[in-house]
Design a protein around this motif. Structure first.
Motif, PDB file in Angstrom:
ATOM      1  N   GLU A   1      96.469  99.265  27.372  1.00 58.53           N
ATOM      2  CA  GLU A   1      95.954  98.855  28.882  1.00 58.53           C
ATOM      3  C   GLU A   1      95.841  97.000  28.555  1.00 58.53           C
ATOM      4  OE1 GLU A   1      92.940 101.084  30.059  1.00 58.53           O
ATOM      5  OE2 GLU A   1      93.736 103.271  29.888  1.00 58.53           O
ATOM      6  N   PRO A   2      95.805  97.090  30.566  1.00 56.09           N
ATOM      7  CA  PRO A   2      95.924  95.304  30.588  1.00 56.09           C
ATOM      8  C   PRO A   2      94.506  94.825  30.514  1.00 56.09           C
ATOM      9  CG  PRO A   2      97.245  95.895  32.460  1.00 56.09           C
ATOM     10  CD  PRO A   2      96.584  97.425  31.711  1.00 56.09           C
ATOM     11  N   PRO A   3      94.309  93.840  29.689  1.00 57.45           N
ATOM     12  CA  PRO A   3      94.934  93.053  28.931  1.00 57.45           C
ATOM     13  C   PRO A   3      95.254  93.358  26.981  1.00 57.45           C
ATOM     14  CG  PRO A   3      92.924  92.059  28.782  1.00 57.45           C
ATOM     15  CD  PRO A   3      92.452  93.776  28.982  1.00 57.45           C
ATOM     16  N   LYS A   4      95.625  94.541  26.680  1.00 55.95           N
ATOM     17  CA  LYS A   4      95.502  94.626  25.358  1.00 55.95           C
ATOM     18  C   LYS A   4      97.309  94.590  25.369  1.00 55.95           C
ATOM     19  CE  LYS A   4      91.810  94.961  24.089  1.00 55.95           C
ATOM     20  NZ  LYS A   4      91.047  94.261  23.420  1.00 55.95           N
ATOM     21  N   ASN A   5      98.109  94.582  26.124  1.00 55.36           N
ATOM     22  CA  ASN A   5      99.101  94.874  26.571  1.00 55.36           C
ATOM     23  C   ASN A   5     100.051  93.573  26.875  1.00 55.36           C
ATOM     24  OD1 ASN A   5      99.007  95.339  29.292  1.00 55.36           O
ATOM     25  ND2 ASN A   5     100.023  97.459  29.401  1.00 55.36           N
ATOM     26  N   GLY A   6      99.149  92.716  27.446  1.00 57.79           N
ATOM     27  CA  GLY A   6     100.035  91.586  27.249  1.00 57.79           C
ATOM     28  C   GLY A   6     100.068  90.826  28.198  1.00 57.79           C
ATOM     29  N   LEU A   7      99.586  92.035  29.460  1.00 60.50           N
ATOM     30  CA  LEU A   7      99.427  91.774  31.334  1.00 60.50           C
ATOM     31  C   LEU A   7      98.244  91.345  31.923  1.00 60.50           C
ATOM     32  CD1 LEU A   7     101.360  94.498  32.702  1.00 60.50           C
ATOM     33  CD2 LEU A   7     102.239  92.770  31.645  1.00 60.50           C
ATOM     34  N   LEU A   8      98.135  90.683  32.835  1.00 56.28           N
ATOM     35  CA  LEU A   8      96.819  89.938  33.068  1.00 56.28           C
ATOM     36  C   LEU A   8      95.769  91.558  34.252  1.00 56.28           C
ATOM     37  CD1 LEU A   8      97.953  86.306  34.485  1.00 56.28           C
ATOM     38  CD2 LEU A   8      96.535  86.475  32.474  1.00 56.28           C
TER      39      LEU A   8
ATOM     40  N   ARG B   1     101.777  81.845  28.914  1.00 55.74           N
ATOM     41  CA  ARG B   1     103.023  82.628  29.257  1.00 55.74           C
ATOM     42  C   ARG B   1     103.220  83.589  30.078  1.00 55.74           C
ATOM     43  NH1 ARG B   1     107.053  85.807  24.787  1.00 55.74           N
ATOM     44  NH2 ARG B   1     108.720  86.888  26.617  1.00 55.74           N
ATOM     45  N   ARG B   2     103.031  84.195  31.125  1.00 56.74           N
ATOM     46  CA  ARG B   2     102.525  85.260  31.811  1.00 56.74           C
ATOM     47  C   ARG B   2     103.611  86.224  31.755  1.00 56.74           C
ATOM     48  NH1 ARG B   2      97.817  83.816  31.480  1.00 56.74           N
ATOM     49  NH2 ARG B   2      97.439  82.168  32.698  1.00 56.74           N
ATOM     50  N   ARG B   3     103.354  87.456  31.479  1.00 62.40           N
ATOM     51  CA  ARG B   3     104.893  88.943  30.678  1.00 62.40           C
ATOM     52  C   ARG B   3     104.439  89.178  32.382  1.00 62.40           C
ATOM     53  NH1 ARG B   3     102.703  87.434  25.833  1.00 62.40           N
ATOM     54  NH2 ARG B   3     104.977  88.346  23.932  1.00 62.40           N
ATOM     55  N   MET B   4     105.091  89.795  32.968  1.00 62.73           N
ATOM     56  CA  MET B   4     106.193  90.867  33.423  1.00 62.73           C
ATOM     57  C   MET B   4     106.123  91.871  32.884  1.00 62.73           C
ATOM     58  SD  MET B   4     105.504  88.720  36.534  1.00 62.73           S
ATOM     59  CE  MET B   4     105.983  89.837  37.499  1.00 62.73           C
ATOM     60  N   LYS B   5     106.325  92.683  31.885  1.00 61.60           N
ATOM     61  CA  LYS B   5     106.460  93.753  31.413  1.00 61.60           C
ATOM     62  C   LYS B   5     105.101  93.939  30.044  1.00 61.60           C
ATOM     63  CE  LYS B   5     111.292  94.133  32.179  1.00 61.60           C
ATOM     64  NZ  LYS B   5     112.708  94.856  31.890  1.00 61.60           N
ATOM     65  N   PRO B   6     105.131  95.274  30.176  1.00 64.78           N
ATOM     66  CA  PRO B   6     103.878  95.046  28.694  1.00 64.78           C
ATOM     67  C   PRO B   6     105.195  95.366  27.161  1.00 64.78           C
ATOM     68  CG  PRO B   6     104.138  97.299  29.970  1.00 64.78           C
ATOM     69  CD  PRO B   6     104.857  96.306  30.461  1.00 64.78           C
ATOM     70  N   ILE B   7     103.112  94.466  26.107  1.00 66.60           N
ATOM     71  CA  ILE B   7     104.240  93.926  24.948  1.00 66.60           C
ATOM     72  C   ILE B   7     104.180  96.215  24.649  1.00 66.60           C
ATOM     73  CG2 ILE B   7     103.829  92.145  24.045  1.00 66.60           C
ATOM     74  CD1 ILE B   7     101.372  93.672  22.850  1.00 66.60           C
ATOM     75  N   ARG B   8     104.543  96.363  23.117  1.00 64.38           N
ATOM     76  CA  ARG B   8     104.997  97.818  23.002  1.00 64.38           C
ATOM     77  C   ARG B   8     104.766  97.539  21.406  1.00 64.38           C
ATOM     78  NH1 ARG B   8     110.944  99.654  23.966  1.00 64.38           N
ATOM     79  NH2 ARG B   8     110.071 101.851  22.915  1.00 64.38           N
TER      80      ARG B   8
ATOM     81  N   ARG C   1     107.818  92.546  22.114  1.00 61.72           N
ATOM     82  CA  ARG C   1     107.395  91.424  22.423  1.00 61.72           C
ATOM     83  C   ARG C   1     108.062  90.770  23.739  1.00 61.72           C
ATOM     84  NH1 ARG C   1     107.304  89.299  17.644  1.00 61.72           N
ATOM     85  NH2 ARG C   1     104.788  89.861  17.863  1.00 61.72           N
ATOM     86  N   GLY C   2     109.202  91.218  24.080  1.00 59.26           N
ATOM     87  CA  GLY C   2     109.952  90.770  25.290  1.00 59.26           C
ATOM     88  C   GLY C   2     110.756  89.331  25.029  1.00 59.26           C
ATOM     89  N   GLY C   3     110.994  89.466  23.911  1.00 57.34           N
ATOM     90  CA  GLY C   3     111.383  88.288  22.399  1.00 57.34           C
ATOM     91  C   GLY C   3     110.455  86.341  22.832  1.00 57.34           C
ATOM     92  N   PHE C   4     110.799  85.888  21.832  1.00 57.75           N
ATOM     93  CA  PHE C   4     109.963  84.499  21.404  1.00 57.75           C
ATOM     94  C   PHE C   4     111.122  83.837  23.134  1.00 57.75           C
ATOM     95  CE2 PHE C   4     109.328  86.575  17.944  1.00 57.75           C
ATOM     96  CZ  PHE C   4     108.128  86.530  17.323  1.00 57.75           C
ATOM     97  N   LEU C   5     109.785  82.854  22.495  1.00 58.83           N
ATOM     98  CA  LEU C   5     110.137  81.667  23.827  1.00 58.83           C
ATOM     99  C   LEU C   5     110.053  80.333  23.393  1.00 58.83           C
ATOM    100  CD1 LEU C   5     109.049  83.020  27.287  1.00 58.83           C
ATOM    101  CD2 LEU C   5     111.680  82.860  26.795  1.00 58.83           C
ATOM    102  N   GLU C   6     110.842  79.343  23.781  1.00 61.45           N
ATOM    103  CA  GLU C   6     110.213  77.753  23.306  1.00 61.45           C
ATOM    104  C   GLU C   6     108.580  77.670  23.359  1.00 61.45           C
ATOM    105  OE1 GLU C   6     111.832  73.403  22.462  1.00 61.45           O
ATOM    106  OE2 GLU C   6     113.167  74.792  23.538  1.00 61.45           O
ATOM    107  N   GLU C   7     108.169  77.689  23.036  1.00 59.02           N
ATOM    108  CA  GLU C   7     106.404  76.438  22.768  1.00 59.02           C
ATOM    109  C   GLU C   7     106.960  75.055  23.475  1.00 59.02           C
ATOM    110  OE1 GLU C   7     103.511  77.585  20.261  1.00 59.02           O
ATOM    111  OE2 GLU C   7     103.742  79.325  19.962  1.00 59.02           O
ATOM    112  N   PRO C   8     106.381  74.675  24.358  1.00 58.22           N
ATOM    113  CA  PRO C   8     105.884  73.036  24.949  1.00 58.22           C
ATOM    114  C   PRO C   8     104.952  72.451  23.446  1.00 58.22           C
ATOM    115  CG  PRO C   8     104.807  74.524  25.988  1.00 58.22           C
ATOM    116  CD  PRO C   8     104.777  75.698  25.836  1.00 58.22           C
ATOM    117  N   LYS C   9     105.787  71.174  23.570  1.00 55.10           N
ATOM    118  CA  LYS C   9     105.224  70.767  22.832  1.00 55.10           C
ATOM    119  C   LYS C   9     103.161  70.339  23.299  1.00 55.10           C
ATOM    120  CE  LYS C   9     109.102  67.719  21.961  1.00 55.10           C
ATOM    121  NZ  LYS C   9     109.264  66.551  21.521  1.00 55.10           N
ATOM    122  N   PRO C  10     102.794  70.106  22.475  1.00 54.69           N
ATOM    123  CA  PRO C  10     100.774  70.165  22.552  1.00 54.69           C
ATOM    124  C   PRO C  10     100.781  69.163  23.638  1.00 54.69           C
ATOM    125  CG  PRO C  10     101.049  69.687  20.294  1.00 54.69           C
ATOM    126  CD  PRO C  10     103.089  69.908  20.605  1.00 54.69           C
TER     127      PRO C  10
END
Length: 445
Positions: free
Chosen positions: A126-133, A255-262, A271-280
Motif C-alpha cells: 500500500e502507499p507509500p510502500k509501493n512507491g506512490l505518494l 521521482r514521482r511514480r504513477m504506477k506502483p512497484i511490484r 519498478r518501471g525501469g531505471f532512470l538517469e539520476e541528476p548530478k548532485p
C-alpha cells in the motif's frame, strides 16, 4: 455479578435494566408448578398459604456475562502527567541498540513474506510502500519543512543572546553563563581532568544535532554502493523524509511514480525501469548555504532585538514541537532505517551499502551498517541537557547531581529566553524538587 429483583405481582411487573451492564443477560423465572388436575380449591389454598408465609411468587435471577460496564470508545480520558520521570537511558557503545519492533514480530513477517514468495504470490503493498505518494500526508510534509526552517532560524537568533557551551572532548552541551562542574566527561583525556569537561563556545549544531542522510532521486532504484557514495548529496534526514513524502525542492528532485512497484518476497519484479539520476547539486555549489540546513546558520541570521526575544523563543518552541510530532507521523508510513551500532540514518525502503561504520565490531562487518527500523530520536534527537533554574547563579555541582533535572536543548534555550514550557517536559525537569545546599545534601535520605 448477581442481581436479584424483589418479587412483584405478575400483572404489574415490568423489567428494568437501569444500572445493569449492557451485555447479554439470561433471565430465569421461577413460578410454582401446579398440576392441571388440581381443583380450584387446591389452587386457592396454596395461594393463601404462600401469602401468609410471604413467599415470593416470581423470582428473577440475572446473570451478567461481564463484570465491567462498557465504556464509550469515542470518550478518551487524558492520562495524568506524572510528577517526575526518569532521564532517557544512555545506551552503551559496546552493544547493539535494541530493536524498536520485537524480533519475534520481525521473524513472523519474514516467514509470511517467504511463504507468499514460494507460492509465487506478489507481496501486497500500500502507499507509500509501493512507491506512490499518500495525498493526505503531502500538506503535513510541507508544514514540517516550514517548521524546520523556523526552528533553525529561531535557534540561530537566540544563540546570539543565550550562551551555550559544548565540551571539546565529548558530546556534552550546557546552556548557562558558564559550564557546569559535574564530573561525567567520557572523552579520551577525561582522566587528566578528573572527568571535568573542557568547555568551548557552542553553536547551532550543538543544539540541533545534525543527522544527515543521502538524498535519493529514486528510493526504489539502485542502491548506494561504497564506490558511488560521493555521487549523492547529504542533506538533513528530516528534509529527506519530507521530500519523499511529497515536498518538491528544485535543488533536490525526486521521482514521482504513477504506477506502483511490484514485489515478490524481497525481489522487485517491476519498478518501471531505471532512470538517469541528476548530478548532485552540492557538487556544483559546495559553499552555497540553504535555508533548511544548519550550515553557517548563525552567520545568516542577525541578532534580534531585545523586545523580540520572547516572541522568537515561543515561536521556536512551537516549531520544535510541531517538527517532532510531524516526523513521528511521517515515520509511521515511510520507512526509515538506522544503524544499530552508530548514528547513521537512511530514509528509504532499505539501507545503503557504504562501508564507513566505525562503531562496535565494525571489523567483523567490514564497515557495513547493521540496519534496523529507526525511531524518532534517531532522526530528530532531543539532545537532553541539564536544566538550570538560575542561569546567573552558581554552576551545577556533582554533589547535587541527583537533584537536578534535564530538558531537551531547544526547550532549555527557549525557556531561558522567555518561552512557556509545555507540561510534558516539566516532569523530567524536576521543578518540584528543592535543591539543597551542599552541606545539607548529606542529610537527605
Amino acid at each position: 455479578m448477581l442481581h436479584l429483583v424483589p418479587a412483584v405481582s405478575p400483572s404489574s411487573w415490568q423489567p428494568s435494566y437501569k444500572g445493569i451492564c449492557p451485555c447479554v443477560c439470561s433471565v430465569v423465572c421461577k413460578t410454582p408448578q401446579i398440576s392441571s388436575r388440581s381443583s380450584d380449591k387446591l389452587r386457592l389454598k396454596i395461594g393463601l398459604q404462600r401469602l401468609e408465609k410471604r413467599e415470593p411468587t416470581i423470582s428473577l435471577t440475572i446473570f451478567c456475562a461481564s463484570q465491567r460496564p462498557r465504556q464509550n470508545p469515542s470518550i478518551s480520558k487524558d492520562k495524568p502527567i506524572p510528577q517526575n520521570v526518569d532521564f532517557p537511558p544512555i545506551l552503551p557503545k559496546k552493544k547493539k541498540k535494541p530493536f524498536p519492533i520485537p524480533f519475534k514480530k520481525i521473524q513472523k513477517a519474514a516467514r509470511e513474506d517467504k511463504k507468499l514468495a514460494q507460492m509465487g504470490i506478489e507481496k501486497p503493498l500500500e502507499p507509500p510502500k509501493n512507491g506512490l505518494l499518500v495525498p493526505d500526508l503531502i500538506p503535513l510534509a510541507y508544514e514540517v519543512l516550514d517548521a524546520w526552517k523556523i526552528l533553525i532560524k529561531g535557534v540561530a537568533q537566540l544563540l546570539h543572546s543565550i550562551p551555550v557551551y559544548g565540551c571539546s572532548e565529548c558530546s556534552e552541551v550546557h546552556v548557562a553563563l558558564e559550564g557546569h562542574q559535574i564530573k561525567d566527561c567520557q572523552g579520551p583525556t577525561s582522566r587528566d581532568r578528573h572527568s571535568l569537561h573542557s568547555w568551548v563556545r557552542g553553536s547551532v549544531d550543538d543544539i540541533l544535532v545534525p543527522i544527515e542522510s543521502y538524498h535519493l532521486y529514486d528510493p526504489f532504484g539502485r542502491r548506494i554502493k561504497h564506490e558511488t557514495r560521493f555521487d549523492y548529496d547529504r542533506i538533513p534526514a528530516v528534509v529527506e523524509l519530507c521530500i519523499q513524502a511529497g515536498v518538491d525542492i528544485p535543488e533536490y528532485p525526486s521521482r514521482r511514480r504513477m504506477k506502483p512497484i511490484r514485489m515478490i518476497g524481497k525481489k522487485v519484479i517491476d519498478r518501471g525501469g531505471f532512470l538517469e539520476e541528476p548530478k548532485p547539486w552540492r557538487l556544483g555549489n559546495p559553499s552555497t548555504p540553504v535555508d533548511f540546513d544548519t550550515y553557517r546558520a548563525s552567520e545568516r541570521f542577525p541578532p534580534p532585538l531585545s523586545e523580540d526575544i520572547p516572541r522568537i523563543a515561543q515561536e521556536t518552541m512551537d516549531a520544535y514541537d510541531f517538527v517532532r510530532s510531524g516526523v513521528m507521523k511521517l515515520m509511521k508510513k515511510f520507512t526509515v532505517k538506522a544503524c544499530g551500532y552508530c548514528s547513521e540514518v537512511h530514509v528509504g525502503p532499505w539501507g545503503h551499502n557504504a562501508k564507513f561504520c566505525g562503531a562496535f565490531k565494525h571489523q567483523w562487518r567490514d564497515g557495513k551498517h547493521g540496519w534496523q527500523d529507526a525511531i524518532v530520536d534517531e532522526v530528530f534527537p532531543s539532545n537532553c541537557v541539564w536544566h538550570v533554574r538560575d542561569p546567573r547563579g552558581p554552576p551545577l555541582r556533582s554533589a547535587l547531581k541527583r537533584f537536578y533535572g534535564k530538558a531537551p536543548a531547544v526547550v532549555e534555550v527557549c525557556m531561558q529566553a522567555g518561552a512557556q514550557v509545555p507540561d510534558r517536559y516539566k516532569p523530567m525537569m524536576r521543578l518540584d524538587i528543592i535543591v539543597p545546599e551542599s552541606d545539607e545534601a548529606k542529610l537527605v535520605a
